[in-house]
Design an enzyme around this catalytic site. Sequence first.
Site, short mmCIF file in Angstrom:
data_model
loop_
_atom_site.label_atom_id
_atom_site.label_comp_id
_atom_site.label_asym_id
_atom_site.label_seq_id
_atom_site.Cartn_x
_atom_site.Cartn_y
_atom_site.Cartn_z
N LYS A 1 -7.60 -37.16 17.06
CA LYS A 1 -7.69 -38.35 16.19
C LYS A 1 -8.91 -39.14 16.64
O LYS A 1 -8.85 -39.93 17.60
CB LYS A 1 -6.44 -39.23 16.31
CG LYS A 1 -5.16 -38.59 15.78
CD LYS A 1 -4.38 -37.89 16.84
CE LYS A 1 -3.04 -37.38 16.30
NZ LYS A 1 -2.35 -36.51 17.26
N ASP B 1 -20.92 -45.72 12.27
CA ASP B 1 -22.30 -46.18 12.50
C ASP B 1 -22.78 -45.97 13.93
O ASP B 1 -23.82 -46.52 14.32
CB ASP B 1 -22.45 -47.67 12.14
CG ASP B 1 -22.38 -47.92 10.65
OD1 ASP B 1 -22.43 -46.93 9.88
OD2 ASP B 1 -22.26 -49.09 10.24
N HIS C 1 5.60 -42.30 20.45
CA HIS C 1 4.62 -41.24 20.20
C HIS C 1 3.38 -41.40 21.08
O HIS C 1 2.39 -40.67 20.92
CB HIS C 1 4.23 -41.25 18.72
CG HIS C 1 3.59 -40.00 18.24
ND1 HIS C 1 2.27 -39.94 17.84
CD2 HIS C 1 4.09 -38.74 18.08
CE1 HIS C 1 1.97 -38.71 17.45
NE2 HIS C 1 3.06 -37.97 17.58
N LYS D 1 0.76 -41.25 24.22
CA LYS D 1 0.41 -40.22 25.20
C LYS D 1 -0.47 -40.88 26.26
O LYS D 1 -1.68 -41.03 26.08
CB LYS D 1 -0.36 -39.08 24.54
CG LYS D 1 0.30 -38.48 23.28
CD LYS D 1 -0.30 -39.05 22.04
CE LYS D 1 -0.02 -38.25 20.78
NZ LYS D 1 1.31 -37.82 20.55
#
Length: 481
Positions: free
Chosen positions: A225, A230, A399, A401
Amino acid sequence: MILAELFPYAGMVYDIVMVLYVLTVVATIVMIVGENRNPVKSLAWATVLVLLPVTGIVLYLLFGRSLKSRHLISRKAWRKLMATTPLASQPSGEGKLSDGSQQQAHMAHAITHSHYYEGNDVRIFTDGKSKFDALKADIASAHTFIHLQYYIIENDRLGGELADLLIDKARQGVQVRVIYDHVGSYTTNAALFKRLRKNGVEAHPFLKVTPATFVARLNWRNHRKVVVIDGRVGYIGGMNIADRYVTGVKGASPWRDTHLRITGPAVAGLYYSFAIDWNFMSKTLLTMPKTIAKTPVTGNTAIQIVPSGPTGFFNGNSFVVLRAIAMAKKCLYIQTPYFLPSDALLKALQVASLSGVDVRIMIPRRTDSLLLRYASGSYYKESMLAGIKIYLYDTAMLHAKVVIADDDFVTTGSSNFDFRSFEHNFECNALIYSADFNRRMKDIFLDDQKHCQRLILSHWRRRPLAIKAIESLARLLAPIL
């Protein structure tokens, strides 16, 4: 007699098929042995092939093959990309890093070529609403390019809003590139990606699975992810693009996750990770814009970006976690949605705890996979016997990590604490060397701990025998879950 008359060559064909079949099994076993893997794994695969030849070959083709030392980018293209990568300092360590963190930084650079960037600012998100509000604002302010990569992009309200934003920026002349995992986003309506492509957004599925490539690609997933906008701002963490991180699902609380917004020189590390994957999917090399080399110092946090995956000879994030466990002298705090450690990682955690390190592992009480929950439960007893503290998070699906070691090291990103993340998935984590950032992450962990129940070994032993049996069976599948 009748069969022989109808098929005069049936016996010969049968013999040829059997010979070819036996040769295939033998060749597969030779290939497995020749890969020089862990002997236990090699023996297990060989046993399956001998006892269940047909099933064994199918399972091996789907889950057993190794991609070690294969490349997502040619050496020539890699050298060209590296030539445009901004030079970054290597940690001298004098008064800045502990000995353990300094060794961690050197190891990460040695196995993944990940640069060490000082002078970054990091914002931590623990809820989807604030993260995606910030991401939307950054996308809206983009002037030159947007690089966006997620394992899952859902065609729900959030996915639709981001798609509209990306299309709007593409129409303004901003170069928008999107990578999504084909299997991770398999349930997403294809119309979303068609709409993106139709309106000027370059969108590619990673390792698209088709009937012709099903066997070759099903087991290898891109779980990263990463967002770069820019060259001035980047995002990395565990959140996918889905409403469950913002509004929850069917009345449940939104998923609890951890994501980072980074500004400063380390954004170049995120660009490098995206460029490698983009080259693999589109065969187009994205060299670093000169503006990235001029990215100003925005804070005082040192960062490395570590991409890892099944093609590397060494698995970067697995080694990072092993090193973090080994260097911990006081405390080791871990958050993960699934706890399926390899034998080496489990023993490292046990050794650390038995040596007096305060080892705490936080996992969700209710996961999104019943099978994974049972498989994780099979590791609790041997963990608690070594003094490891297990905490079950009750509020929502956890969720996040995160690995926090002692006082100046944290790693977080897309990598779960399980076989799939460490051996089969393409992952990307940030390694953060900062006492201040470490304190912030510890405070978050300890606040989350208030919403947990600690497992007690004596209570855990009393769970029903049927549950223990299911856990043991689920554990057998841990390497491929």
